[in-house]
Structure formats: structure tokens, C-alpha cells
Design an enzyme around this catalytic site. Sequence first.
Site, short mmCIF file in Angstrom:
data_model
loop_
_atom_site.label_atom_id
_atom_site.label_comp_id
_atom_site.label_asym_id
_atom_site.label_seq_id
_atom_site.Cartn_x
_atom_site.Cartn_y
_atom_site.Cartn_z
N GLY A 78 26.81 31.84 6.07
CA GLY A 78 27.95 32.75 6.02
C GLY A 78 27.56 34.11 6.58
N THR A 118 22.59 37.42 2.03
CA THR A 118 23.68 36.67 1.40
C THR A 118 24.40 37.61 0.46
OG1 THR A 118 24.32 35.06 -0.28
CG2 THR A 118 21.99 35.58 -0.20
N ILE A 119 25.72 37.63 0.54
CA ILE A 119 26.45 38.52 -0.36
C ILE A 119 26.28 38.04 -1.80
CG2 ILE A 119 28.12 39.22 1.40
CD1 ILE A 119 30.21 37.56 -0.20
N ASP A 120 25.87 36.79 -1.99
CA ASP A 120 25.70 36.27 -3.36
C ASP A 120 24.46 36.82 -4.05
OD1 ASP A 120 27.84 34.79 -2.59
OD2 ASP A 120 26.98 32.82 -3.02
N ARG A 155 48.64 38.33 -12.74
CA ARG A 155 48.57 37.99 -11.30
C ARG A 155 47.11 37.80 -10.91
NH1 ARG A 155 53.59 39.59 -8.87
NH2 ARG A 155 55.03 39.01 -10.52
N GLU A 158 19.69 30.83 1.41
CA GLU A 158 18.86 29.69 0.99
C GLU A 158 18.90 28.53 1.99
OE1 GLU A 158 22.29 27.89 -2.02
OE2 GLU A 158 20.25 27.08 -2.00
N HIS A 187 36.97 36.24 2.02
CA HIS A 187 36.12 36.72 3.11
C HIS A 187 36.25 38.22 3.37
CE1 HIS A 187 36.03 32.41 3.51
NE2 HIS A 187 34.89 32.57 4.15
N MET A 191 33.49 36.04 -4.54
CA MET A 191 32.62 34.94 -4.14
C MET A 191 31.46 34.87 -5.13
SD MET A 191 32.57 34.72 -0.03
CE MET A 191 33.94 34.02 0.86
O1 F6P Z 1 27.05 31.77 0.70
C1 F6P Z 1 27.82 32.88 0.78
C2 F6P Z 1 29.28 32.57 0.54
O2 F6P Z 1 29.96 33.76 0.84
C3 F6P Z 1 29.60 32.05 -0.85
O3 F6P Z 1 29.76 33.06 -1.81
C4 F6P Z 1 30.89 31.30 -0.59
O4 F6P Z 1 31.10 30.27 -1.53
C5 F6P Z 1 30.69 30.73 0.77
O5 F6P Z 1 29.76 31.57 1.42
C6 F6P Z 1 31.95 30.59 1.57
O6 F6P Z 1 31.62 30.01 2.76
P1 F6P Z 1 32.56 29.84 4.05
O7 F6P Z 1 32.53 31.13 4.79
O8 F6P Z 1 31.91 28.78 4.81
O9 F6P Z 1 33.93 29.55 3.55
#
Ligand code: F6P
Length: 369
Positions: free
Chosen positions: A13, A145-147, A286, A123, A292, A189
Site C-alpha cells: 500500500g 506502513t500507515i499501520d 452515523r 511486512e 485511503h 485502517m
Molecule cells: O497495509 C496498509 C493498509 O493501508 C491496511 O491498513 C489496509 O487494510 C490495506 O492497506 C488496504 O489495502 P488496499 O490499498 O490494497 O485496499
Amino acid sequence: MEKKRIGVLTGGGDCAGLNPAIKWVVKTAMDDRLQKVRKIQYEVLGIRDGWKGLVFPDGDESDPAPRICTLAEEIVRTWDRYGGTMLGTSRTNPYDPKNNRSKIVLENLERYHLDYLVAIGGEDTLGVAHKLYLEGVKVVGIPKTIDKDLSGTDYTLGFETAVNVITEEIDRLRTTAGSHRRIFIVETMGRHAGWLALEGGESSGAYIILIPEYNFEIHRVNELLLEGREKGARYEIIVVAEGAQPAGYTEIVKEEGVDSFGHKILGGIGEFLAKWISQLTKIETRSITLSHLQRGGVPCAYDRRMGRYFGIAAVDMIVKEDFGKMVSYRNGWITAVPLREAVGKLNLVDVQTQYDTERYNGRRTILGG
Ligand code: F6P
């Protein structure tokens, strides 16, 4: 002077901070002054679309253009101001058990005379980098990774920009939520790790934060909401990570199936919760999925600086011939850790010390008072 070639790619991503890292790999490798000291002249080639660029370097039906391009200081000069990745990315897994194309990658590394490889990713991308290292490729990794769920580092590129997006969007939601006395659920996310929800929720002062590391009870969420209203709150913000699960349920998926790295496509917990909450509390609820938006936009100041430091450090590792490692930010220092350590297990929120399991929020004691 000896000449060597470095290939650089971004995989998985996208996020903010990739372009600053690419820029500083190029600038550090091509720095005239440093080249004289090192007595090596580096050339840097950009590999487009992640590992796909090394599987189909001459292009394929999705894009017939060549995927290997020369990078130079004049080309990357302004890249640190831009979000996403100028090299493009993909979720291609050369070691996909259903379609193993790792031999092709190895052949193409030879064909393009790539002596070294800088892989910028999370990862999955760094997992591939580690496997290639075990096959003899001179590779170094840069964490993104934003995670923020990679082990071996306290920071991964993209995280802080994403937390800024969450904070800014919640600031916007607050005013409208308050005007209408609504509950707003903000889905962030974060597949396995709750860092984005936790730190985004803490930065924005969310009332409830739900993370994948701790299965929550729906009735407790309702209790907390009603308690808030009794105390006079006009509105509540709940931040929920896409991978969070109510006790007794599994993760909520957006689509069936898995990607080439075996990940489920998550999404929908916000909407699921909104239905339950409005039914049980009778308060208008709501939900909004930031999706993204968290990965888009220009890198914040921190990601520009960290991208710079990580890019410089990756080249330093190449100069020192220190391969099979990932640049890492640890306890305030930039250092390097083995890729094996970085991809072996995920870096998750420590529920005991970083999460309040009663109030579903960030911790209320830090020094243990
Ligand atoms: O791995 C980073 C991430 O942003 C996750 O938080 C999320 O589940 C995934 O990518 C979304 O991926 P894609 O851009 O392929 O929809």
C-alpha cells in the site's frame, strides 16, 4: 572509479513519506563528495510498481512501458513534497505459492546488473526482500506502513501523516456532530494493529477507541455512550480500527477472498457498529470510513524528515555492505535491524500498558501513579 548499481522500489500500500525516502536514496548515493571518499560511483535505477517491476521489467498488458528507469538528482529534486510514490506500487508477491516467480526476479536483477536493492515497504514487501536476501541478493529495507505494525522499529513511514489526517477529519466531524447531537463512528485502517485508531483517537480526543488487539463488548460501548450523555455530552466520537472485532464475532470483511499475500479485505465495522448503537441507544449514529484518505496527500513534516533519514541510512548500509537488514528508528536513534526480526512478528498495541480496557480508550496513567 568502481561503478555499482542500486535498484530502488516501493511495494504494498502506498503512503506519504515514500517519495522523500526515494529522493534521499538517490541524493545520498550520487553525492559527488561522498563518491570521492567512498571511491565508488553509484548509479540508481528506479523499479516501477513494486515487485511487479522485477517480474515484468519490460512492461505487461496492464502497462506496456518499461519498468526500470534511471534516477538522477535533478529528477528527484522536488519529490519529497509529494504524497504517494512516484515509482508506483503493487501488491505483487513473487513468492506467491500459487504462482512463484522469484526465479524471474533473480534473473532480472542479473539482467539489469543490479548490485544492490533498496526495498521500501511493510511486512509483505520486506518479507519478499528477506527471502531474496536468503537467496543471495544484497538487499536493504526501509520500513513504511500507515499501520505501524512492523517489528524492529518504532516508526514506519506514512504513520504520522495518516494520524494527522484522522485528527483533521475528526476536528471537522466534531462541529457537525455537536450541532446535531449525533454519535459519529470513524473507521480507520489497521488490519491487525490498532496504532492508527489509538494514536489518531488520542490526538483527536475521541470518546471511545476500539482496536483489533482487544475484542470489545457492544453493550459496554452503549453503556459508555449513555453515561456520556447523562454527563451532558452533546455528541460522541468513536474511532474504530477496521480490524477491531466485537467479542464473539470475526473481523468484518468488505469483500470475500484474499490478496496475493493472503490478507483479507477488511472494512465495514463502522457501519456495523452504527446500526447496533442507534438501535440500542436510540441516539442518531452515523459512520464514516476514512479509508485511503489516510494514505493520500502530502507527507507531513515528520514523514519528510524520517523519509530523508531512512533514505540516507539505507545507502550508508549499502556502503558498509551491511545487507539483509532494515533501517530502524529505535529509542530516538536511526539504526539497522535484521529483516528477519522486522518481518517475524507484528508490532501490536500492548493492551496492558497502552489501552484502557474499561473505558475503551488510551491509558490514563503513564508513569504508573
Ligand atoms: O497495509 C496498509 C493498509 O493501508 C491496511 O491498513 C489496509 O487494510 C490495506 O492497506 C488496504 O489495502 P488496499 O490499498 O490494497 O485496499
